[in-house]
Motif scaffolding. Sequence first.
Motif, mmCIF file in Angstrom:
data_model
loop_
_atom_site.group_PDB
_atom_site.id
_atom_site.type_symbol
_atom_site.label_atom_id
_atom_site.label_comp_id
_atom_site.label_asym_id
_atom_site.label_seq_id
_atom_site.Cartn_x
_atom_site.Cartn_y
_atom_site.Cartn_z
ATOM 1 N N MET A 1 -7.432 -3.088 10.182
ATOM 2 C CA MET A 1 -7.006 -4.331 10.050
ATOM 3 C C MET A 1 -6.154 -4.742 8.822
ATOM 4 N N ILE A 2 -4.945 -4.998 8.659
ATOM 5 C CA ILE A 2 -4.479 -5.772 7.468
ATOM 6 C C ILE A 2 -4.196 -7.171 7.699
ATOM 7 N N HIS A 3 -4.960 -7.917 7.020
ATOM 8 C CA HIS A 3 -5.082 -9.456 7.394
ATOM 9 C C HIS A 3 -3.813 -10.296 6.679
ATOM 10 N N GLN A 4 -3.625 -11.327 7.175
ATOM 11 C CA GLN A 4 -2.560 -12.044 6.846
ATOM 12 C C GLN A 4 -2.783 -12.577 5.152
ATOM 13 N N HIS A 5 -4.133 -13.157 5.191
ATOM 14 C CA HIS A 5 -4.523 -13.381 3.772
ATOM 15 C C HIS A 5 -5.229 -12.286 3.211
ATOM 16 N N PHE A 6 -4.953 -11.527 2.195
ATOM 17 C CA PHE A 6 -5.319 -10.520 1.573
ATOM 18 C C PHE A 6 -6.756 -10.509 1.127
ATOM 19 N N MET A 7 -7.568 -9.366 1.542
ATOM 20 C CA MET A 7 -8.805 -9.274 1.037
ATOM 21 C C MET A 7 -8.994 -8.512 -0.029
ATOM 22 N N LEU A 8 -8.738 -8.836 -1.304
ATOM 23 C CA LEU A 8 -8.662 -8.006 -2.430
ATOM 24 C C LEU A 8 -9.306 -8.727 -3.594
ATOM 25 N N VAL A 9 -10.175 -7.794 -4.527
ATOM 26 C CA VAL A 9 -10.788 -8.473 -5.636
ATOM 27 C C VAL A 9 -9.555 -8.487 -6.956
ATOM 28 N N PRO A 10 -9.114 -9.642 -7.152
ATOM 29 C CA PRO A 10 -8.179 -9.558 -8.077
ATOM 30 C C PRO A 10 -8.287 -8.933 -9.573
ATOM 31 N N PRO A 11 -9.374 -9.124 -9.858
ATOM 32 C CA PRO A 11 -9.481 -8.505 -11.510
ATOM 33 C C PRO A 11 -9.574 -6.958 -11.391
ATOM 34 N N LEU A 12 -9.841 -6.477 -10.272
ATOM 35 C CA LEU A 12 -9.965 -4.757 -10.274
ATOM 36 C C LEU A 12 -8.849 -4.158 -10.123
ATOM 37 N N SER A 13 -8.743 -2.868 -10.268
ATOM 38 C CA SER A 13 -7.380 -2.431 -10.300
ATOM 39 C C SER A 13 -7.174 -1.859 -8.765
ATOM 40 N N VAL A 14 -5.938 -1.443 -8.653
ATOM 41 C CA VAL A 14 -5.482 -0.982 -7.136
ATOM 42 C C VAL A 14 -6.517 0.146 -6.794
ATOM 43 N N ALA A 15 -6.750 1.159 -7.544
ATOM 44 C CA ALA A 15 -7.371 2.165 -7.134
ATOM 45 C C ALA A 15 -9.062 1.603 -6.611
ATOM 46 N N GLU A 16 -9.283 0.998 -7.461
ATOM 47 C CA GLU A 16 -10.865 0.248 -7.346
ATOM 48 C C GLU A 16 -10.877 -0.486 -6.028
ATOM 49 N N GLU B 1 -4.453 -8.660 -9.884
ATOM 50 C CA GLU B 1 -3.791 -10.016 -10.260
ATOM 51 C C GLU B 1 -2.257 -9.975 -10.767
ATOM 52 N N ASP B 2 -2.083 -8.849 -11.502
ATOM 53 C CA ASP B 2 -0.764 -8.795 -12.126
ATOM 54 C C ASP B 2 0.384 -8.242 -11.180
ATOM 55 N N ILE B 3 0.024 -7.896 -10.048
ATOM 56 C CA ILE B 3 1.243 -7.516 -9.182
ATOM 57 C C ILE B 3 1.720 -8.549 -8.135
ATOM 58 N N PRO B 4 2.617 -8.332 -7.704
ATOM 59 C CA PRO B 4 3.418 -9.386 -6.628
ATOM 60 C C PRO B 4 2.648 -9.026 -5.412
ATOM 61 N N LEU B 5 2.810 -10.044 -4.351
ATOM 62 C CA LEU B 5 2.373 -10.008 -3.248
ATOM 63 C C LEU B 5 2.632 -8.929 -2.166
ATOM 64 N N GLY B 6 4.005 -8.487 -2.455
ATOM 65 C CA GLY B 6 4.440 -7.138 -1.619
ATOM 66 C C GLY B 6 3.782 -6.190 -1.902
ATOM 67 N N LEU B 7 3.569 -5.871 -3.316
ATOM 68 C CA LEU B 7 2.773 -4.842 -3.591
ATOM 69 C C LEU B 7 1.259 -4.877 -3.163
ATOM 70 N N GLN B 8 0.621 -6.096 -3.244
ATOM 71 C CA GLN B 8 -0.645 -6.201 -2.799
ATOM 72 C C GLN B 8 -0.959 -5.865 -1.351
ATOM 73 N N GLN B 9 -0.029 -6.231 -0.672
ATOM 74 C CA GLN B 9 -0.013 -5.733 0.766
ATOM 75 C C GLN B 9 -0.054 -4.304 0.765
ATOM 76 N N ARG B 10 0.533 -3.507 -0.033
ATOM 77 C CA ARG B 10 0.444 -2.119 0.278
ATOM 78 C C ARG B 10 -0.683 -1.721 -0.056
ATOM 79 N N VAL B 11 -1.810 -2.244 -1.163
ATOM 80 C CA VAL B 11 -2.934 -2.060 -1.429
ATOM 81 C C VAL B 11 -3.834 -2.194 -0.143
ATOM 82 N N GLU B 12 -3.514 -3.326 0.696
ATOM 83 C CA GLU B 12 -4.247 -3.517 1.791
ATOM 84 C C GLU B 12 -4.020 -2.034 3.028
#
Lengths: 421, 289
Positions: A1-16, A56-67
Motif C-alpha cells: 500500500m502506498i499511502h496518500q500521506h507518506f509514512m516515512l521517518v524524516p531524519p532517517l536515510s532513504v535506505a533506512e 527530509e532533504d528530498i522533494p515529495l516526488g522522491l519520497q513517494q519513490r521511497v514508499e
Amino acid sequence: MIHQHFMLVPPLSVAENVVLGDERGGPALDRRRIEDRVRELEKRFGIEVDPSARIEDIPLGLQQRVEILKVLYRGSELLIFDEPTAVLTPLEVDELFEIVRTLRDEGKTLILITHKLREVMAVTDRITVLRGGQNAGELVTRNTNPGEIARAMVGRDLKELKARATPPRTEVVLAVRGLEARSDRGSPALRGVDFEVRAGEILGVAGVGGNGQSELAQCILGLRRPSAGAIRIGDVDISKDDPKRTRARGVAYVPEDRHLEGLVLAFTVADDFILGKQDHAPFARHGVLDPVTILRNGGRLAAEYDVRPPNPRAIVANLSGGNQQKVVLGRELSERPKLIVVSQPTRGLDIAATEYVHERLLEQRGQGAAILLVSSELDEIRALSDRIAVLFEGRIVATLDAASATEERLGLLMAGHSEAA
Amino acid sequence: MAVAFRTGLFNIGAESQLLVGAVAAGAVGARFGFLPGPILFPIVLVAGIGAGAAWAAIAGYLKAARGVNEVITTIMQNYIVVFVIHWLLQNGPMTAPNALGTPASAPIGDGAVLPIIIPNELVPLTRLHAGIFLAILAVVVFWFVLWRTPLGYELRAVGLGARAAAQAGIDPRVHTVIAMAIAGGFAGLAGMIQVTGVFHRVFDGFSAGYGFDAIAVALLGKNSPIGVVLAALLFGAFARGGSIMQANAGVSAQLVSVIEAIVLFVIAAELIVRILARRRGPKPLEAIA
C-alpha cells in the motif's frame, strides 16, 4: 500500500526507511549492505533515488519513490496506490507513471485509487468505478473514454460548463501590491506579490501546495498580518484589518480545510449558516438571538444550495463532504460578496459535488463578483479562470491568459522553470 | 465552570474564583454593614461576581495574550488565593475576634444576609436559604446567555471550532477572556452565596472544595444547564447524605468520596473512549478523500 500521506521517518536515510521494520541481520545495522540492496532494487525497477539521502532533504516526488521501494523490498506482488498524484507536480506525475508501467511490465499487480480521469486513462488497463460503496461499472480502458467513466461515476451525463459568456468588467475589486508575509514557522512565505482581480473575473492561482497559497488567502482575509505591502478593496487598504472588518467590506472566504476552518462541525446546519452573521439583524436583535429566523434561514439556504438532507437541524458533522461544502457556499455566497477568496474548493469532493461548486462559482462571476481561486488542480484552474497566476516559492512567476495556459506551460512554471527559455 | 468548558477551556480554578468572590462579598458586606438590605445586598452581589470574574479573567488573558495553559494558571491561582486568605484572616486586615476558634472575618451586615426559607425548627438539619433562588437564576442566565445571545453563540463556536470562528470574524482570544470571566463570575457568585447564606462571614478553609466539586458537576452534567442542575443535586445529596449516614447508620462518610470518584471515573472513561473512537473513526475516510 502506498499511502496518500507518506509514512516515512524524516531524519532517517532513504535506505533506512526502506528497510524500516524489517532490519534483519544481527543487532548492528549494516548500512553499506542495505544501501546496496536498495540500489539493486532501484536498478531492477528503474527507480532513481540516492539511498543515502535523508528523507527530509528530498522533494515529495522522491519520497513517494521511497514508499514504492519500501513495498518492493518486502517482495510484494500487489501494490495499491492511494491518490498517488495529490502532492506531485505534473512532471513528477509523468515520472511516477513511467515507474508504474515498468512495475506492470515486471509482472506486478497494481491498483490505482484516484478520482482523476486523466490518470485512469493514462496508465490503467481495466477500470472499476465505485459509487456510494457499490460497484458501478467495469470498463476496459482501451475501449472506453473519459465521458463514459464520468457517467458511471455520477450516474448521469455531466453538464458542460457554460462558456465564460461575459468578459470581465474594468472595475478593479482587489489590488495586491508588494505583499510579503511570513509562514507560521517564520520563514518568508510571500516575497513581493502583485496582482489585481476585476469584477466579474476569476483569477486562478496555480502552484504546488506550500508555495505561499495558504498565506496569500490568509493575508487577504486578515487572518495573517502581512510584513509588507498593501491589499486594497476598491480604494481602501485592508492589509491591517481583522477578518470581521474585512468581511464587512464584502469579502467572502471558502477555506481550504472545511472541517477545521470552514465549519463548526458540531453545529447544526442552521447555526453554521449564520457563522459570522450572528451579531446583527435579522439573526440577532437587541443582543438576543432569534431562533425562529435562524431556523427559517437555515431551511431556505439548505433548499437553495441543495444540502441533503435539507434539514436545518441536522448536525453538520454527519453530512457528506459535498454537502458540507454546500453549507459553506450557502453561507459565503448568499449575501452577494464583492470578492470571493476560494481555496481548494473541491478537494476530496466527488464529481457531482465538484460540478456543483464550479457552477456556483461561475454564477457568482456572472453576477459581477471578483473571484480569487487558489487550487492545486490544474484542470479546475483551467476550466474556471479568466487569467492564471502561477505562484512559486512566494512569488508570482507568470500570469497567463486562460487561452494560452496549456498544461505543459503551467506545469513547467509550477516546477520553477521560468518563462524566459 | 461549564461556561469555560463550552469554550474549550479547562477552568480548574473555580475553587479560587469562589474564594475570591466569597472574600470580596465578606469584606464588602462587613465594611458597609450599616447600609440597609436593598442597597447592601446588590453591592455584595456585584462584589462577589465581579471579584470572581476579574480573578478568572487574569488566567483568560494570560492564555489569550501569552498562550499560557489555563490549567496551570488556574491551579496556581488556587494556591495564591488559599494562602492570601490565610494571611488576610490570620493577622491581616480582615482579622476579627470571634468565637469559632478558627481565624475569621467580621460578620457581614444583616442587610446582606440571605433569609432562611425553611427554618431549622420545621425540617431539621437543613440550611436551605434564599441562595437557592440565586442559584436557579444563575442557571437560567447561563442557559440564556449560551443559547440565546450572539455572545453565547460566539463562545460555543470558539469552543467547538476555534479556527472556523476566527475566519468568520470571531476573535478566539477575546472570547477566551470573556468565557473565563463569565465562569469566574459564576464561581464568585457561589462563594458570595456561601458567605451571605450560610456562614455570614469568611473563615479560613471554609470552602470544602466546592470549586473542585464544580469541575465534577460540570463533567457529569456534560456542560448543559439542566444536566448541571441534576449533577449538582446528586453531589449535594452525596455530601449531605454522607454525614447523615455516618451519624445514623455508622457508614463512613468517606464512602461518599469513593462513590463520587467511581462516578467520575466512569465519565472520564466514556470521554476517553469517545475521543479514541473519533480519532480512529472518520480519519481513514478523510485520507481517501
